[in-house]
Write an enzyme that holds these catalytic residues in place. Sequence first.
Site, PDB file in Angstrom:
ATOM      1  N   LYS A  44       0.882  -1.539  -0.105  1.00 36.90           N
ATOM      2  CA  LYS A  44      -0.138   0.121  -0.282  1.00 36.90           C
ATOM      3  C   LYS A  44       0.881   1.026   0.144  1.00 36.90           C
ATOM      4  CE  LYS A  44      -2.360  -1.259   3.751  1.00 36.90           C
ATOM      5  NZ  LYS A  44      -1.395  -2.602   3.637  1.00 36.90           N
TER       6      LYS A  44
ATOM      7  N   ARG B  76      -9.674  -0.030   8.878  1.00 34.06           N
ATOM      8  CA  ARG B  76      -9.227  -1.550   9.246  1.00 34.06           C
ATOM      9  C   ARG B  76     -10.332  -2.571  10.322  1.00 34.06           C
ATOM     10  NH1 ARG B  76      -2.763  -1.659   9.649  1.00 34.06           N
ATOM     11  NH2 ARG B  76      -2.538  -0.196   8.239  1.00 34.06           N
TER      12      ARG B  76
ATOM     13  N   ARG C 161      11.530  -5.667   4.600  1.00 31.81           N
ATOM     14  CA  ARG C 161      11.076  -3.844   4.114  1.00 31.81           C
ATOM     15  C   ARG C 161      12.105  -2.806   5.195  1.00 31.81           C
ATOM     16  NH1 ARG C 161       4.885  -2.560   4.509  1.00 31.81           N
ATOM     17  NH2 ARG C 161       5.468  -2.827   7.291  1.00 31.81           N
TER      18      ARG C 161
ATOM     19  N   ARG D  98      11.481  -1.317  10.893  1.00 30.90           N
ATOM     20  CA  ARG D  98      10.377  -0.530  11.490  1.00 30.90           C
ATOM     21  C   ARG D  98      10.157  -1.677  12.667  1.00 30.90           C
ATOM     22  NH1 ARG D  98       5.101   0.646   8.458  1.00 30.90           N
ATOM     23  NH2 ARG D  98       4.208  -1.036  10.015  1.00 30.90           N
TER      24      ARG D  98
ATOM     25  N   ARG E  70       0.524  -9.217  12.921  1.00 32.78           N
ATOM     26  CA  ARG E  70      -0.587  -8.284  12.524  1.00 32.78           C
ATOM     27  C   ARG E  70      -1.597  -9.019  10.975  1.00 32.78           C
ATOM     28  NH1 ARG E  70       4.685  -5.502   9.893  1.00 32.78           N
ATOM     29  NH2 ARG E  70       2.931  -3.718   9.229  1.00 32.78           N
TER      30      ARG E  70
END
Length: 218
Positions: free
Chosen positions: A15, A91, A130, A163, A174
């Site tokens: 996203k 969400r 990431r 992160r 998640r």
Amino acid sequence: MAKNYIFIGAPGAGKGTMAELMIAAYKPVHVSTGDLLRAEIKAGSTLGTEAKSFMDAGKLVPDEVVAGMVAAKLDTAAVREQGFLLDGYPRTVRQAELLDEALTQRSLKLDAVVLLEVSRDLILKRLTARRLCRGCPAIYNVLFNRPKVEGRCDTCGGELYQRSDDTTETALNRLSVYAAQTSPLIARYEKQGVLVKVDAEGPKAENFVNLRHALNLK
Ligand code: ADP
Ligand code: ZN
């Protein structure tokens, strides 16, 4: 005319990456609740301190907190002029209801809800690989989208970091939160006739072509 979009998809579906490309090309106002929350944490605000414990556990921050941040963004002149790109919001079904109300109150309309589709295996790989830039919004991946110089941003030379919620354990949390709380929104927006599905399994340039085609953008 300014267009208003929502991006939904599992964490790691891309996203943020697709949002970055959309913004460069079409200049909508980017409203990322994840980014807004991380900015609150960085600023050391009460909201940020409260949010951090949820985020580090891979849980959702309470609906009313994020809804308030989004409503404030929707009130800006830039949103009317350039449209918005909501990334990571709503969400939950409750957030979708709050958003419907917020949009109606402001006479704003949704043009499309984009669902970025990626398999679970690929998502786990993407999440733990990431890396983000400290200096700008660029997003990298040490497996699929490596920076030219290790640990440094191609665009601004900034330091890259991982992160705190991109560990395997939190990523798994998640993903289950997404399956339980966010995926019901897919049927909701399908019913409203605004859902657009985009194959997001490929490299980012290819996914962006898929996205533009799906939205009929030049
Ligand atoms: P990702 O999509 O990769 O999970 P985000 O940056 O969108 O990353 O979100 C990171 C965290 O911020 C989430 O795990 C959650 O704790 C919090 N968060 C972001 N958006 C929302 C939201 N709409 N509602 C509740 N919590 C949110
Ligand atoms: Zn950078």
